[in-house]
Scaffold this active site. Structure first.
Site, mmCIF file in Angstrom:
data_model
loop_
_atom_site.group_PDB
_atom_site.id
_atom_site.type_symbol
_atom_site.label_atom_id
_atom_site.label_comp_id
_atom_site.label_asym_id
_atom_site.label_seq_id
_atom_site.Cartn_x
_atom_site.Cartn_y
_atom_site.Cartn_z
ATOM 1 N N THR A 160 -18.566 -49.390 -25.746
ATOM 2 C CA THR A 160 -19.138 -50.861 -25.360
ATOM 3 C C THR A 160 -20.584 -50.592 -25.261
ATOM 4 O O THR A 160 -21.106 -50.685 -26.070
ATOM 5 C CB THR A 160 -18.905 -50.562 -23.625
ATOM 6 O OG1 THR A 160 -19.025 -49.435 -22.826
ATOM 7 C CG2 THR A 160 -17.028 -51.177 -23.364
ATOM 8 N N LYS A 186 -14.060 -42.943 -25.864
ATOM 9 C CA LYS A 186 -15.698 -44.030 -25.700
ATOM 10 C C LYS A 186 -16.348 -43.485 -24.507
ATOM 11 O O LYS A 186 -15.324 -42.852 -23.297
ATOM 12 C CB LYS A 186 -15.235 -45.471 -25.798
ATOM 13 C CG LYS A 186 -14.424 -46.135 -24.474
ATOM 14 C CD LYS A 186 -15.140 -46.141 -23.365
ATOM 15 C CE LYS A 186 -15.926 -46.781 -23.231
ATOM 16 N NZ LYS A 186 -16.833 -47.125 -22.289
ATOM 17 N N THR A 197 -11.889 -38.162 -19.257
ATOM 18 C CA THR A 197 -13.481 -39.377 -20.222
ATOM 19 C C THR A 197 -13.274 -40.578 -19.754
ATOM 20 O O THR A 197 -12.225 -41.105 -18.702
ATOM 21 C CB THR A 197 -13.338 -38.972 -21.927
ATOM 22 O OG1 THR A 197 -14.573 -39.386 -22.116
ATOM 23 C CG2 THR A 197 -12.096 -39.513 -22.471
ATOM 24 N N GLU A 283 -26.099 -43.941 -21.469
ATOM 25 C CA GLU A 283 -26.609 -44.844 -21.884
ATOM 26 C C GLU A 283 -28.325 -44.595 -21.524
ATOM 27 O O GLU A 283 -28.634 -44.255 -20.849
ATOM 28 C CB GLU A 283 -26.425 -46.506 -20.639
ATOM 29 C CG GLU A 283 -25.307 -46.398 -20.934
ATOM 30 C CD GLU A 283 -24.918 -47.489 -20.063
ATOM 31 O OE1 GLU A 283 -23.824 -47.875 -20.188
ATOM 32 O OE2 GLU A 283 -25.133 -47.018 -18.656
ATOM 33 N N ASN A 406 -28.768 -50.850 -17.696
ATOM 34 C CA ASN A 406 -27.908 -51.210 -16.473
ATOM 35 C C ASN A 406 -28.174 -52.268 -15.594
ATOM 36 O O ASN A 406 -27.741 -52.657 -14.845
ATOM 37 C CB ASN A 406 -27.025 -50.032 -16.266
ATOM 38 C CG ASN A 406 -26.140 -48.812 -16.329
ATOM 39 O OD1 ASN A 406 -25.422 -49.056 -16.503
ATOM 40 N ND2 ASN A 406 -26.675 -48.166 -17.103
ATOM 41 N N THR A 411 -24.678 -59.129 -17.432
ATOM 42 C CA THR A 411 -25.330 -61.092 -17.986
ATOM 43 C C THR A 411 -25.670 -60.286 -19.030
ATOM 44 O O THR A 411 -26.952 -61.606 -19.670
ATOM 45 C CB THR A 411 -26.259 -61.722 -16.372
ATOM 46 O OG1 THR A 411 -27.385 -60.360 -16.735
ATOM 47 C CG2 THR A 411 -26.300 -61.767 -15.360
#
Length: 411
Positions: A160, A186, A197, A283, A406, A411
């Site tokens: 992702t 992932k 995970t 991230e 985030n 969107t």
């Protein structure tokens, strides 16, 4: 458990299809707005001994319910997985869609419905585009491959916000026979598991007792996947599934087998490698943080302290800013909720001592700055002098990009 690398060999370039009996595939079916793969499958040529662990989040996505049902008899032959949509908090329709995914995959692959697991990851609260899923599943069989191509397509299909794929493969001798263990995972955000995970898949060609495989999976995840955090959030979809084809030709592995410890060490290495890769790919992250705790009253206490330190937003921010602010570390140690002698704590940053017996010591600020700026893995060592407990946890720094990613995830 400690990992003895002398007992196994890391296979460079190895993948989830390296163990005997496994093929995989991946493709883009239209669930993602980009053209990245969003549907994948792992197939075993025989019904495989299987085990799994799942998220502890109260709100669990429909695929977890269906996978638990499929695993009721301890076997699986295939895993179908989509990214781009979590199929979580989608009610009765979400469950129907998951059962349809399982049935469609079983038919396309020529296996029993009961032997198919389902996994999903992505946005929460949106129904799957089932027309895309149906067409995608229909196209998977012709792309199945037992080599690097199939593994690459699958690894890409489960991502992702991940920037890189996560894979690992090792070999170990069991009774003189070569056994292979591999994994793909992932995870980048919503990472604070207490099971496994975000999505993880492991394959092996070992012949192994099912109860012992489940026990090993839980033990290994407790010291690996359960010891990582990116942002303190536990997903609705976390799942780790392992399948053992039994095609390596070894005599059945149980806890009493002479080579059990070697196999367990190899299995745990794969888990640890994947867990650290997830933490490193957090991230917006620029650095992996490793927190080593020793001298705690027991291992559980050490684990709680390690995860508190590595999960602290202030510690994570300090590492991003290359600030050797040990005060944030000791504050996290003190709020972990386990016994600590407040006058006996030592702290080091990459071998640079900054605290001894809970008192600051003079250290070279420029040396510390250089270490924090230049290394890609920051090691924080905390010695407590309260007992024999020890643990290691992994996380990442907290950067501006985490908020950016985030703030607009949906969107």
């Amino acid at each position: 458990m400690s990992i003895n690398q002398a007992t196994y060999t890391v296979v460079e370039g190895g993948s989830i299809t390296a163990p005997k009996g496994f093929t995989s595939a991946g493709l883009h079916c239209g669930l993602k707005k980009t053209t990245r793969n969003d549907l994948g499958v792992i197939l075993c040529e025989v019904p495989a001994t299987a085990a799994a662990v799942y998220t502890t989040n109260v709100f669990q996505a429909a695929p977890l319910k269906v996978t638990r049902e499929s695993l009721a008899d301890g076997t699986l032959q295939a895993v179908i997985v989509n990214s781009g949509n979590a199929n979580a908090c989608t009610g009765e329709q979400g469950e129907k869609d998951t059962y349809e995914m399982r049935a469609a995959a079983a038919k396309a692959l020529g296996v029993s419905e009961q032997n198919v697991a389902v996994a999903s990851t992505g946005v929460i609260g949106e129904l799957l585009k089932m027309d895309c899923v149906r067409s995608g599943i229909a196209g998977l069989p012709e792309k199945l491959d037992g080599g690097a191509a199939g593994a690459e397509e699958f690894s890409q299909a489960i991502l992702t916000t991940d920037l890189v794929k996560k894979e690992c493969c090792v070999e170990v001798l069991v009774g003189g026979e070569k056994v292979t263990i591999a994994g793909a995972a992932k995870g980048s955000g919503m990472i604070h598991p207490n099971m496994a995970t975000m999505l993880g898949f492991m394959t092996t060609d070992a012949l192994i007792d099912g109860e012992d495989l489940q026990s090993l999976l839980r033990t290994a995840t407790n010291t690996t996947f359960n010891m990582i955090t990116v942002d303190g959030d536990t997903s609705t979809n976390d799942m780790l599934v392992t399948m053992a084809s039994g095609l390596a030709g070894n005599e059945k592995l149980t806890r009493l087998h002479a080579d059990w410890d070697a196999f367990a060490a190899a299995f745990t290495h794969v888990c640890q490698h994947l867990a650290k890769a997830i933490a490193r790919d957090g991230e917006g992250a620029t650095k992996l943080i490793e927190v080593q705790i020793s001298g705690a009253v027991h291992d559980e206490a050490a684990g709680a302290i390690a995860k508190t330190v590595v999960g602290s937003s202030l510690v994570k921010s300090a590492i991003f800013g290359a600030d050797a602010n040990w005060g944030r570390i000791i504050a996290a140690v003190g709020r972990a909720g386990v016994p600590v002698s407040p006058e006996k704590v030592d702290i080091s940053l990459g071998g640079i001592g900054v605290l001894r017996q809970s008192r600051p010591v003079a250290f070279d600020e420029e040396q510390a700055l250089h270490y924090l700026q230049k290394t890609d893995t920051v090691v924080i060592t905390v010695v407590l002098s309260d007992g024999e407990g020890k643990a290691t946890a992994w996380g990442c720094d907290l950067t501006y990009d985490y908020v950016r990613i985030n703030a607009a995830y949906r969107t």
